[in-house]
Design a protein around this motif. Structure first.
Motif, PDB file in Angstrom:
ATOM      1  N   TYR A   4     -37.271 -22.154  42.705  1.00 18.50           N
ATOM      2  CA  TYR A   4     -35.897 -22.241  42.234  1.00 18.50           C
ATOM      3  C   TYR A   4     -35.789 -21.468  40.937  1.00 18.50           C
ATOM      4  O   TYR A   4     -36.662 -21.552  40.089  1.00 18.50           O
ATOM      5  CB  TYR A   4     -35.508 -23.705  41.991  1.00 18.50           C
ATOM      6  N   ALA A   5     -34.715 -20.700  40.777  1.00 16.50           N
ATOM      7  CA  ALA A   5     -34.521 -19.926  39.559  1.00 16.50           C
ATOM      8  C   ALA A   5     -33.037 -19.887  39.218  1.00 16.50           C
ATOM      9  O   ALA A   5     -32.175 -19.943  40.100  1.00 16.50           O
ATOM     10  CB  ALA A   5     -35.043 -18.507  39.739  1.00 16.50           C
ATOM     11  N   PHE A   6     -32.764 -19.809  37.948  1.00 15.18           N
ATOM     12  CA  PHE A   6     -31.399 -19.707  37.466  1.00 15.18           C
ATOM     13  C   PHE A   6     -31.297 -18.456  36.603  1.00 15.18           C
ATOM     14  O   PHE A   6     -32.063 -18.281  35.655  1.00 15.18           O
ATOM     15  CB  PHE A   6     -31.022 -20.954  36.662  1.00 15.18           C
ATOM     16  N   THR A   7     -30.362 -17.580  36.950  1.00 15.62           N
ATOM     17  CA  THR A   7     -30.184 -16.330  36.218  1.00 15.62           C
ATOM     18  C   THR A   7     -28.765 -15.825  36.402  1.00 15.62           C
ATOM     19  O   THR A   7     -28.112 -16.134  37.405  1.00 15.62           O
ATOM     20  CB  THR A   7     -31.195 -15.259  36.684  1.00 15.62           C
ATOM     21  N   GLU A  12     -32.510  -9.345  38.143  1.00 17.72           N
ATOM     22  CA  GLU A  12     -33.592 -10.309  37.930  1.00 17.72           C
ATOM     23  C   GLU A  12     -33.802 -11.182  39.160  1.00 17.72           C
ATOM     24  O   GLU A  12     -34.933 -11.463  39.550  1.00 17.72           O
ATOM     25  CB  GLU A  12     -33.280 -11.177  36.721  1.00 17.72           C
ATOM     26  N   ALA A  13     -32.727 -11.587  39.809  1.00 14.88           N
ATOM     27  CA  ALA A  13     -32.837 -12.395  41.026  1.00 14.88           C
ATOM     28  C   ALA A  13     -33.560 -11.612  42.126  1.00 14.88           C
ATOM     29  O   ALA A  13     -34.423 -12.154  42.821  1.00 14.88           O
ATOM     30  CB  ALA A  13     -31.451 -12.819  41.506  1.00 14.88           C
ATOM     31  N   GLU A  14     -33.226 -10.332  42.263  1.00 14.56           N
ATOM     32  CA  GLU A  14     -33.888  -9.508  43.275  1.00 14.56           C
ATOM     33  C   GLU A  14     -35.360  -9.308  42.940  1.00 14.56           C
ATOM     34  O   GLU A  14     -36.211  -9.304  43.834  1.00 14.56           O
ATOM     35  CB  GLU A  14     -33.173  -8.166  43.404  1.00 14.56           C
ATOM     36  N   CYS A  15     -35.680  -9.160  41.668  1.00 12.99           N
ATOM     37  CA  CYS A  15     -37.072  -9.025  41.239  1.00 12.99           C
ATOM     38  C   CYS A  15     -37.846 -10.306  41.553  1.00 12.99           C
ATOM     39  O   CYS A  15     -38.958 -10.259  42.072  1.00 12.99           O
ATOM     40  CB  CYS A  15     -37.136  -8.715  39.748  1.00 12.99           C
ATOM     41  N   LEU A  16     -37.252 -11.445  41.266  1.00  9.44           N
ATOM     42  CA  LEU A  16     -37.904 -12.729  41.572  1.00  9.44           C
ATOM     43  C   LEU A  16     -38.167 -12.855  43.062  1.00  9.44           C
ATOM     44  O   LEU A  16     -39.235 -13.288  43.485  1.00  9.44           O
ATOM     45  CB  LEU A  16     -37.027 -13.892  41.097  1.00  9.44           C
ATOM     46  N   GLN A  17     -37.189 -12.450  43.866  1.00  9.57           N
ATOM     47  CA  GLN A  17     -37.334 -12.543  45.322  1.00  9.57           C
ATOM     48  C   GLN A  17     -38.511 -11.708  45.806  1.00  9.57           C
ATOM     49  O   GLN A  17     -39.251 -12.115  46.684  1.00  9.57           O
ATOM     50  CB  GLN A  17     -36.022 -12.104  45.988  1.00  9.57           C
ATOM     51  N   ARG A  18     -38.694 -10.535  45.216  1.00  6.49           N
ATOM     52  CA  ARG A  18     -39.805  -9.662  45.622  1.00  6.49           C
ATOM     53  C   ARG A  18     -41.145 -10.168  45.120  1.00  6.49           C
ATOM     54  O   ARG A  18     -42.155 -10.053  45.808  1.00  6.49           O
ATOM     55  CB  ARG A  18     -39.582  -8.243  45.089  1.00  6.49           C
ATOM     56  N   GLU A  19     -41.183 -10.716  43.914  1.00  9.79           N
ATOM     57  CA  GLU A  19     -42.447 -11.030  43.260  1.00  9.79           C
ATOM     58  C   GLU A  19     -42.989 -12.432  43.531  1.00  9.79           C
ATOM     59  O   GLU A  19     -44.203 -12.629  43.538  1.00  9.79           O
ATOM     60  CB  GLU A  19     -42.317 -10.827  41.747  1.00  9.79           C
ATOM     61  N   LEU A  20     -42.103 -13.400  43.726  1.00 10.02           N
ATOM     62  CA  LEU A  20     -42.585 -14.775  43.943  1.00 10.02           C
ATOM     63  C   LEU A  20     -43.098 -14.937  45.364  1.00 10.02           C
ATOM     64  O   LEU A  20     -42.508 -14.430  46.316  1.00 10.02           O
ATOM     65  CB  LEU A  20     -41.460 -15.779  43.680  1.00 10.02           C
ATOM     66  N   SER A  26     -34.419 -20.406  46.108  1.00  5.31           N
ATOM     67  CA  SER A  26     -33.008 -20.666  45.839  1.00  5.31           C
ATOM     68  C   SER A  26     -32.678 -20.133  44.452  1.00  5.31           C
ATOM     69  O   SER A  26     -33.390 -20.413  43.494  1.00  5.31           O
ATOM     70  CB  SER A  26     -32.708 -22.167  45.897  1.00  5.31           C
ATOM     71  N   ILE A  27     -31.610 -19.360  44.370  1.00  2.62           N
ATOM     72  CA  ILE A  27     -31.159 -18.798  43.098  1.00  2.62           C
ATOM     73  C   ILE A  27     -29.871 -19.508  42.688  1.00  2.62           C
ATOM     74  O   ILE A  27     -28.909 -19.569  43.453  1.00  2.62           O
ATOM     75  CB  ILE A  27     -30.888 -17.283  43.212  1.00  2.62           C
ATOM     76  N   ASN A  28     -29.865 -20.056  41.497  1.00  3.46           N
ATOM     77  CA  ASN A  28     -28.708 -20.700  40.878  1.00  3.46           C
ATOM     78  C   ASN A  28     -28.240 -21.974  41.583  1.00  3.46           C
ATOM     79  O   ASN A  28     -27.098 -22.385  41.422  1.00  3.46           O
ATOM     80  CB  ASN A  28     -27.539 -19.718  40.717  1.00  3.46           C
ATOM     81  N   HIS A  29     -29.092 -22.582  42.373  1.00  4.15           N
ATOM     82  CA  HIS A  29     -28.799 -23.912  42.939  1.00  4.15           C
ATOM     83  C   HIS A  29     -30.083 -24.494  43.510  1.00  4.15           C
ATOM     84  O   HIS A  29     -31.038 -23.798  43.785  1.00  4.15           O
ATOM     85  CB  HIS A  29     -27.712 -23.853  44.012  1.00  4.15           C
ATOM     86  N   PHE A  30     -30.082 -25.810  43.683  1.00  2.00           N
ATOM     87  CA  PHE A  30     -31.227 -26.481  44.296  1.00  2.00           C
ATOM     88  C   PHE A  30     -30.929 -26.694  45.766  1.00  2.00           C
ATOM     89  O   PHE A  30     -30.793 -27.796  46.248  1.00  2.00           O
ATOM     90  CB  PHE A  30     -31.514 -27.824  43.608  1.00  2.00           C
TER      91      PHE A  30
END
Length: 58
Positions: A4-7, A12-20, A26-30
């Protein structure tokens, strides 16, 4: 495993999706997927999908 990430940044969201290395991100919600949503894991668990039409189970 889930992540889960909030941004406010789409980049940054796309980078997280590629790297994690998570099965669900889930981005910006649980958010959680419905029980009948096909799920593909990561690494060794990514070899098959659980639930949904891909296994004939749903």
């Amino acid at each position: 495993m889930a992540g889960y990430a909030f941004t406010k940044s789409l980049a940054e969201a796309e980078c997280l999706q590629r790297e994690l290395e998570v099965g669900v991100l889930s981005i910006n919600h649980f958010g959680t997927p419905d029980a009948d949503t096909p799920f593909g894991g990561n690494k060794d668990t990514g070899r098959c999908h659980v639930v949904g039409n891909l296994t004939g189970g749903g």
